[in-house]
Design a protein around this motif. Structure first.
Motif, mmCIF file in Angstrom:
data_model
loop_
_atom_site.group_PDB
_atom_site.id
_atom_site.type_symbol
_atom_site.label_atom_id
_atom_site.label_comp_id
_atom_site.label_asym_id
_atom_site.label_seq_id
_atom_site.Cartn_x
_atom_site.Cartn_y
_atom_site.Cartn_z
ATOM 1 N N ALA A 255 8.270 -5.267 3.969
ATOM 2 C CA ALA A 255 6.856 -5.410 3.611
ATOM 3 C C ALA A 255 5.977 -4.647 4.602
ATOM 4 C CB ALA A 255 6.473 -6.876 3.572
ATOM 5 N N GLN B 153 6.213 -1.045 3.914
ATOM 6 C CA GLN B 153 5.460 -0.716 2.710
ATOM 7 C C GLN B 153 3.959 -0.588 3.028
ATOM 8 O OE1 GLN B 153 6.816 -2.876 -0.679
ATOM 9 N NE2 GLN B 153 6.558 -0.920 -1.665
ATOM 10 N N LEU C 6 2.881 2.979 -2.937
ATOM 11 C CA LEU C 6 3.877 1.903 -2.981
ATOM 12 C C LEU C 6 5.084 2.324 -3.823
ATOM 13 C CD1 LEU C 6 1.543 -1.143 -3.722
ATOM 14 C CD2 LEU C 6 2.498 -0.483 -1.524
ATOM 15 N N LEU C 7 4.869 3.283 -4.737
ATOM 16 C CA LEU C 7 5.875 3.568 -5.760
ATOM 17 C C LEU C 7 6.789 4.728 -5.416
ATOM 18 C CD1 LEU C 7 3.376 3.366 -8.743
ATOM 19 C CD2 LEU C 7 4.795 1.549 -7.833
ATOM 20 N N PRO D 114 10.419 -3.320 -1.533
ATOM 21 C CA PRO D 114 10.282 -4.371 -2.555
ATOM 22 C C PRO D 114 9.450 -3.966 -3.774
ATOM 23 C CG PRO D 114 9.956 -5.289 -0.387
ATOM 24 C CD PRO D 114 10.207 -3.841 -0.190
ATOM 25 N N LEU D 115 8.297 -3.349 -3.544
ATOM 26 C CA LEU D 115 7.440 -3.005 -4.681
ATOM 27 C C LEU D 115 7.746 -1.601 -5.209
ATOM 28 C CD1 LEU D 115 4.040 -4.435 -3.395
ATOM 29 C CD2 LEU D 115 5.532 -5.397 -5.143
ATOM 30 N N ILE E 152 8.537 -1.281 -9.074
ATOM 31 C CA ILE E 152 7.708 -1.868 -10.135
ATOM 32 C C ILE E 152 7.284 -0.808 -11.143
ATOM 33 C CG2 ILE E 152 6.849 -3.896 -8.891
ATOM 34 C CD1 ILE E 152 4.306 -2.362 -8.318
#
Lengths: 224, 318
Positions: free
Chosen positions: B6, B9, B83-84, B94-95, B98
């Motif tokens: 996290a 990120q 984030l991607l 983690p993200l 998505i």
């Protein structure tokens, strides 16, 4: 699930990239307006064809292929562009080519034609010993693109360049399917090309003398 | 000590947020040097943004809340995008999963849509002209993006940016394969047009008739304008990051959460982005801007590269 496409070996990948540059050079000819720039592009294209021959020579270790690479570089990278440049020097006043349809249309049609060439060769079960089969497909695409270039341009110098780049496509296809073709035969092709240069040169000059232009449009009219 | 996923990120977002003006400043400086000027300070974009935040916000008489909300929406999109994609790590955070490449594309498209909507809302002719042009050329760029995604999907059997980066790192054969090189070249052309660079647009011009992206923000002022400027710097760094860390040079990324690795990843990303920016600046200085009607031809060239990448893959090779 979709399977990942197989990875070509480093040599095959490089050979395919070399062939792809030749195809992209043909596409660049569509976009180039200036006749001199087209001649330069043709020289670059021929350089990459010779590079492909050299790559084949290095892996196969045949002296004939080395000779072919050197001779084709001498004729197509140096001699023919020089002759074309001299011809263009004498025809003053016409720097740019004439297009039958717009560049964007030509490129989009070109993509369709290249796709046809790719799939047509893909349907054939051609086995190749040395160079990857994709290079053959790209060679065929170069031939088709050159046809299209000759149709899309209405001036003789551009059509001549289209014809010469067609020969480059044939060279690639020849390297793939018949790497061991006798050197004499390949050299004959090159001399064929020289004859074509002379023919196009004569045509350019006569046309220019008669109508003060190099556009082939004037030939379409019937004279009684 | 190991940083939690996290935290990394959050660092990805922070790197893009605070690194983008620096990258832009260095590029502007290099560009000025190439043109024989001294150029602004490298930190100038930070000062510009700080100055704009202390100004008051003015808006056209008939503009509604859309005009005021759009810069914030666009800015948020640019905060979500890092984030991607693999900004700092080789492994998915983690993200990170998505959204796939399509999803990330949608996020960028939403940002562009919000800015275009605000420009149309302003009622000013030049802003509207810019927004209509930007949308027209974005529509032409869409097929290029699609075919690049198809090429990546055929190469990796997924459409996740992390997997593509791992594939490129895997072997030399993956780098020299024509499909990869063609897709990367097509994305590069798309990147030039999306960051408002020559041959599509002069980003530093002051002539409204030649503007595309720049014209859209003419009516904004104060903090909202600062958000738009900052956002466009972030968009530039984000596209560079995708180009570098997914397609061309995914090296120097952190493979563990060790702080040293992560710091090195930040430094190397900014270094690579600056190098790429210098290359773009050289292109900017060596070509003339295309006439507006010729931009379609430029897009056709990008489309050609992307389609050839997919075709070569379908040949069973490439």
């Amino acid at each position: 699930m979709l399977a990942a496409a197989p990875v070509p070996s480093v040599f095959n990948g490089t050979a395919e990239v070399l062939a792809m540059v030749v195809l992209l050079a043909t596409f660049a000819m569509f976009r180039t307006q200036l006749l001199r720039a087209q001649v330069k592009l043709y020289a670059v294209q021929s350089l990459f064809v010779s590079g492909l021959a050299l790559a084949a020579a290095v892996t196969r270790g045949e002296s004939e292929l080395y000779v072919l690479a050197v001779v084709s570089a001498a004729v197509k990278v140096v001699a023919i562009p020089a002759v074309m440049r001299r011809l263009l020097d004498r025809i003053d006043g016409s720097l740019a080519g004439h297009e039958a349809f717009s560049v964007t249309t030509a490129v989009l049609v070109g993509i369709a034609v290249a796709a046809f060439g790719f799939f047509a060769v893909g349907a054939l079960e051609v086995r190749t010993a040395l160079l990857p089969r994709a290079a053959l497909a790209i060679g065929v695409a170069v031939i088709l693109e050159s046809f299209l270039l000759m149709i899309a341009r209405t001036d003789v110098p551009s059509q001549a360049i289209g014809f010469f780049s067609l020969e480059n496509g044939v060279s690639i296809a020849g390297l793939v399917v018949a790497t061991g073709m006798p050197l004499l035969l390949e050299l004959l092709f090159l001399f064929d090309l020289l004859v074509a240069v002379v023919a196009f040169g004569v045509m350019m000059r006569t046309l220019h003398l008669r109508s003060a232009t190099v556009s082939a449009r004037g030939l379409e009219r019937l004279r009684g | 000590m190991v940083l939690s996923p996290a935290a990394i990120q959050a660092l990805q977002v922070a790197t893009v947020l605070f690194g983008a003006p620096l990258v832009q400043g260095v590029i502007a400086r290099v560009e000025a040097r190439l043109q024989g000027r001294r150029g602004p300070r490298v930190l100038q974009p930070y000062y510009d943004i700080a100055k704009l935040f202390s100004k008051e916000t003015l808006w056209p008489d008939h503009a509604t809340w859309v005009f005021l909300a759009a810069p914030v929406v666009a800015f948020c999109c640019y905060l979500i995008f890092p984030l991607l994609i693999p900004v700092l790590t080789t492994y998915g955070l983690p993200l990170g999963y998505i959204a796939d490449i399509f999803g990330s594309g949608f996020v960028l498209a939403l940002a562009a849509f919000a800015v275009a909507l605000a420009a149309a809302e302003s009622g000013a002719p030049y802003a509207q002209l810019g927004s209509s042009r930007a949308m027209t050329f974005a529509a032409l760029g869409e097929p290029i993006f699609l075919f690049v995604v198809f090429a990546v999907a055929l190469i990796t059997a997924t459409d996740l940016p992390y997997v593509e980066a791992a594939t490129v790192r895997a072997s030399v054969a993956q780098i020299v394969r024509p499909a990869h090189l063609l897709a990367a070249a097509a994305f590069f052309l798309l990147m030039l047009s999306d960051t408002g660079r020559i041959p599509v647009e002069t980003h530093s011009g002051t002539l409204e008739f030649g503007m595309i992206d720049e014209a859209r923000t003419l009516e904004h002022s104060g903090p909202l304008f600062a958000l738009l400027k900052w956002g466009s710097a972030m968009k530039q760094l984000l596209l560079y990051t995708v180009f570098i860390n997914v397609l061309v040079a995914p090296w120097g990324l952190a493979s563990t959460g060790a702080p040293g690795d992560v710091v090195w990843a930040i430094v190397s990303l900014l270094g690579k982005a600056i190098l790429l920016g210098c290359a773009v600046a050289v292109i900017d200085d060596s070509f003339a801007k295309l006439r507006l009607f010729k931009v379609a031809g430029f897009m056709a060239a990008g489309f050609l590269l992307a389609v050839l990448a997919v075709l070569v893959l379908f040949l069973g090779a490439g």
